[in-house]
Design an enzyme around this catalytic site. Structure first.
Site, PDB file in Angstrom:
ATOM      1  N   LEU A 100      56.077  50.145  68.991  1.00 10.01           N
ATOM      2  CA  LEU A 100      57.048  51.177  68.655  1.00 10.01           C
ATOM      3  C   LEU A 100      56.821  52.341  69.612  1.00 10.01           C
ATOM      4  O   LEU A 100      55.676  52.669  69.933  1.00 10.01           O
ATOM      5  CB  LEU A 100      56.887  51.645  67.201  1.00 10.01           C
ATOM      6  N   ASP A 101      57.901  52.963  70.048  1.00 11.07           N
ATOM      7  CA  ASP A 101      57.788  54.079  70.987  1.00 11.07           C
ATOM      8  C   ASP A 101      57.018  55.243  70.364  1.00 11.07           C
ATOM      9  O   ASP A 101      56.857  55.333  69.137  1.00 11.07           O
ATOM     10  CB  ASP A 101      59.180  54.572  71.400  1.00 11.07           C
ATOM     11  N   LEU A 102      56.605  56.165  71.219  1.00 14.23           N
ATOM     12  CA  LEU A 102      55.840  57.332  70.797  1.00 14.23           C
ATOM     13  C   LEU A 102      56.520  58.070  69.653  1.00 14.23           C
ATOM     14  O   LEU A 102      55.882  58.449  68.666  1.00 14.23           O
ATOM     15  CB  LEU A 102      55.649  58.272  71.995  1.00 14.23           C
ATOM     16  N   THR A 104      58.979  56.909  67.679  1.00 15.88           N
ATOM     17  CA  THR A 104      59.539  56.036  66.650  1.00 15.88           C
ATOM     18  C   THR A 104      58.543  55.861  65.513  1.00 15.88           C
ATOM     19  O   THR A 104      57.347  55.682  65.737  1.00 15.88           O
ATOM     20  CB  THR A 104      59.901  54.658  67.236  1.00 15.88           C
TER      21      THR A 104
END
Length: 230
Positions: A100-102, A104
């Protein structure tokens, strides 16, 4: 399994450290001291190290409610990593199932079972992932049909696979995708001229993030939950 390898798998000691403990007489099997590192250990044996019983660690299947600001990496010079949220032995053996992105948040799976994570993250298996999306601009109703057909992402040669979009409010929707391209959800909305302001993963396959699992908290999956993903 060799005794020294068994000790390594239970404790995180190196092979040489395990061998030294064995030679020093600190290891026993079923109450009898053993000094042979090559001694075979069976599943019914009770192994103790310095009087403490040993037990194999893993396989482990963990769900984490990832907060924003954490990265799904083993090391990062600028941001905290998700593994610092875990109070687990031999945490270095765990890895995230996808990323998961930073910024998210939401459902993140971690495991030390490589085959299990490969199955969940492999494009061949098309495991569905559902995200709650908040956007900068209103989401047009025709986005449902566009995503169901597939949209062309910048720099890609093929459109996205059919995805299911459910409008919740003018700037909020649930999006279910069946692949995992780089920054896919954000790029899909960018392809229709919108910007994702906030992104939260709610579900992987049939497994939903529990409402009572707060951000930053984690727990091990139940047998029933694991079965939902295999």
């Amino acid at each position: 399994m060799r005794l020294d390898k068994f000790i390594c798998d239970c404790t995180g000691l190196t092979r040489s450290q395990a061998g030294k403990s064995i030679r020093q007489g600190l290891v026993s099997i079923n109450g009898e001291p053993v000094k042979q590192a090559a001694r075979q250990v069976s599943v019914t044996d009770q192994v103790e190290l310095d009087g403490e019983p040993l037990q194999l660690i893993g396989p482990r299947y963990i769900m984490l409610h990832k907060p924003a600001g954490y990265v799904c990496a083993n090391d990062d010079p600028e941001h905290p990593i998700v593994f610092t949220l875990l109070d687990e032995p031999l945490v270095e053996r765990l890895h995230t199932v996808g990323r998961l992105d930073l910024d998210t948040t939401g459902l993140l799976l971690l495991t030390d079972d490589g085959q299990w994570s490969h199955r969940l993250s492999s494009p061949k298996h098309h495991v569905a992932k559902t995200y709650r999306v908040w956007t900068a601009d209103p989401i047009p109703a025709d986005a449902i049909a566009q995503f169901a057909t597939g949209v062309m992402l910048r720099g890609e040669k093929e459109p996205t696979k059919p995805a299911q979009l459910e409008l919740v409010a003018t700037h909020e929707a649930l999006l279910t995708i069946h692949e995992g391209r780089y920054h896919q959800v954000k790029r899909m909305f960018a392809a229709i001229g919108n910007k994702v302001e906030r992104l939260h993963r709610e579900r992987i396959g049939a497994l939903q993030l529990p409402a009572d699992l707060a951000e930053g908290e984690y727990r091990h999956l139940t047998v029933e939950e694991i079965s939902l993903l295999v």
